[in-house]
Design a protein around this motif. Structure first.
Motif, PDB file in Angstrom:
ATOM      1  N   TRP A 165      -4.383   2.097  -0.714  1.00 45.87           N
ATOM      2  CA  TRP A 165      -3.691   1.442   0.402  1.00 45.87           C
ATOM      3  C   TRP A 165      -3.751  -0.082   0.308  1.00 45.87           C
ATOM      4  O   TRP A 165      -3.028  -0.781   1.021  1.00 45.87           O
ATOM      5  N   ARG A 166      -4.591  -0.605  -0.586  1.00 45.39           N
ATOM      6  CA  ARG A 166      -4.736  -2.051  -0.752  1.00 45.39           C
ATOM      7  C   ARG A 166      -3.895  -2.595  -1.907  1.00 45.39           C
ATOM      8  O   ARG A 166      -3.895  -3.807  -2.139  1.00 45.39           O
ATOM      9  N   HIS A 175      -3.060  10.940   4.884  1.00 50.06           N
ATOM     10  CA  HIS A 175      -2.115   9.928   5.363  1.00 50.06           C
ATOM     11  C   HIS A 175      -2.591   9.475   6.726  1.00 50.06           C
ATOM     12  O   HIS A 175      -3.271  10.224   7.434  1.00 50.06           O
ATOM     13  N   HIS A 176      -2.249   8.232   7.082  1.00 49.87           N
ATOM     14  CA  HIS A 176      -2.824   7.585   8.262  1.00 49.87           C
ATOM     15  C   HIS A 176      -1.703   7.147   9.212  1.00 49.87           C
ATOM     16  O   HIS A 176      -1.416   5.954   9.345  1.00 49.87           O
ATOM     17  N   GLY A 219       0.780  -1.228   0.000  1.00 57.72           N
ATOM     18  CA  GLY A 219       0.000   0.000   0.000  1.00 57.72           C
ATOM     19  C   GLY A 219       0.808   1.274   0.000  1.00 57.72           C
ATOM     20  O   GLY A 219       0.293   2.331   0.369  1.00 57.72           O
ATOM     21  N   PRO A 230      -1.580  -3.034   5.664  1.00 55.95           N
ATOM     22  CA  PRO A 230      -1.177  -1.654   5.943  1.00 55.95           C
ATOM     23  C   PRO A 230      -1.676  -1.130   7.290  1.00 55.95           C
ATOM     24  O   PRO A 230      -1.083  -0.209   7.855  1.00 55.95           O
ATOM     25  N   PHE A 277       0.070   4.965   6.209  1.00 61.30           N
ATOM     26  CA  PHE A 277      -0.200   4.593   4.823  1.00 61.30           C
ATOM     27  C   PHE A 277      -1.030   5.694   4.163  1.00 61.30           C
ATOM     28  O   PHE A 277      -1.769   6.423   4.832  1.00 61.30           O
ATOM     29  N   HIS A 334     -11.282   4.193   3.300  1.00 61.65           N
ATOM     30  CA  HIS A 334      -9.948   4.700   2.929  1.00 61.65           C
ATOM     31  C   HIS A 334      -9.582   4.591   1.449  1.00 61.65           C
ATOM     32  O   HIS A 334      -8.415   4.688   1.092  1.00 61.65           O
ATOM     33  N   LEU A 382      -3.899   7.591   1.797  1.00 59.15           N
ATOM     34  CA  LEU A 382      -5.334   7.453   1.571  1.00 59.15           C
ATOM     35  C   LEU A 382      -5.704   8.135   0.258  1.00 59.15           C
ATOM     36  O   LEU A 382      -5.594   9.345   0.126  1.00 59.15           O
ATOM     37  N   ALA A 407       3.136   2.024   2.021  1.00 58.32           N
ATOM     38  CA  ALA A 407       3.126   2.399   3.434  1.00 58.32           C
ATOM     39  C   ALA A 407       4.521   2.686   3.978  1.00 58.32           C
ATOM     40  O   ALA A 407       5.537   2.207   3.460  1.00 58.32           O
TER      41      ALA A 407
END
Length: 327
Positions: free
Chosen positions: A121-122, A188-189, A45, A76, A82, A117, A84, A47
């Motif tokens: 990210w996947r 961003h996460h 992702g 992630p 990670f 999200h 978004l 990340a």
């Protein structure tokens, strides 16, 4: 150009033991600048896996480092942070109306009742230009009608990641490659270390209250808003998974017991901030985002809801910076 063919030797630490796994080490890219280190997992992702300072006593983590399971399960959610794209947080019932049609995102992840999200990210990201202290990551989405809940608009996303001896800087950008307008949001996460003494400081206007599905119900005052603006918010004070509207685009996560703090600053349109601090939990997120949860279905002034519409060919870019400080 510096030699980046191999990752530099990292300090031994339980949190980074996965770097000694021969199946994981080839998956990561490590940036170095002074004593700061950033480990990135492009294939998971796009990340970040770890952001830390190398010290004589081992790594001092500025973000929560990835777990070994994050790599083995390609998850992630167990990384340090990670990206978004093309929206942040949840979309109610994985459906929304846009441009006279219903966009149905249901079925893209059976773990979640509401779309979550976006999709970048996947998916794996590609590595572009790479130096000792910077890297470009790229992701291009081509809609596939055979995939349930696939995002129906073509777009390109990019992360320009730069590490100096003072800060981490990530410029997020996206371009609409579809031949029609596309609803859009990004963020961003990041996860941070959480202790009993951790405090969060930010100038915010109001909080989106949420229902049991973590979907927004109303924007208004809350004691967390007062704590953020005054004496600092303890992650243990409330059970939070909420959006805060119209922050000053600067937040500080402080660990006074460790005599250090990390300040996150963002450019417009990162006009919204999420705090995820569940009760009796070790997780803590303070996230810069361009839209509130369920923004494509939400009603209200644009400054309270966020998000935008990218016209065909239009590109949006903005930067987030994390600056560590030892007190």
């Amino acid at each position: 150009m510096p030699d980046v063919s191999a990752n530099p030797k990292l300090p031994a630490a339980t949190e980074l033991a996965w770097l000694d796994d021969p199946s994981i080490a080839p998956q990561v890219v490590t940036l170095t600048a002074g004593t700061l280190r950033l480990v990135i997992a492009p294939a998971i992702g796009g990340a970040l896996a770890a952001f830390y300072e190398s010290t004589a006593n081992g790594p001092r983590h500025w973000m929560r480092p990835a777990s070994h399971a994050a790599f083995t399960e390609r998850d992630p959610l167990r990384m340090a942070s990670f990206p978004l794209f093309p929206y942040c947080n949840r979309i109610r019932n994985a459906r929304f109306g846009f441009d006279g049609a219903i966009v149905d995102l249901s079925g893209n992840d059976p773990r979640f009742a509401h779309a979550l999200h976006g999709n970048a990210w996947r998916r794996p990201w590609q590595v572009g230009a790479l130096t000792q202290n910077s890297v470009d990551l790229h992701f291009e989405h081509e809609p596939d009608s055979r995939i349930a809940g696939d995002w129906p608009f073509r777009y390109r996303a990019r992360q320009r990641i730069e590490l100096s001896d003072q800060a981490l800087r990530i410029t997020l950008s996206a371009q609409n490659l579809a031949g029609r307008p596309m609803p859009f949001g990004m963020g961003h996460h990041p996860y941070y270390p959480r202790t009993r003494q951790t405090r969060i400081y930010a100038d915010v206007a109001a909080m989106w209250h949420a229902d049991a599905h973590v979907l927004p119900t109303r924007l208004g005052p809350h004691p967390a808003v007062d704590a953020l603006r005054r004496d600092g918010l303890s992650p243990d004070a409330f059970d939070l998974d909420n959006n805060f509207a119209n922050w000053a685009r600067e937040a500080t996560i402080a660990w006074p017991d460790e005599s250090r703090q990390l300040t996150m600053t963002a450019e417009a349109p990162f006009d919204h901030m999420v705090i995820f601090a569940p009760v009796d939990d070790s997780q803590l997120c303070v996230e810069p985002v361009t839209n509130t949860t369920d923004c494509f279905n939400a009603s209200g002034p644009r400054e309270h809801v966020g998000g935008c519409v990218l016209q065909p060919g239009e590109e949006l870019s903005a930067t987030v910076t994390w600056t560590p400080k030892r007190m």
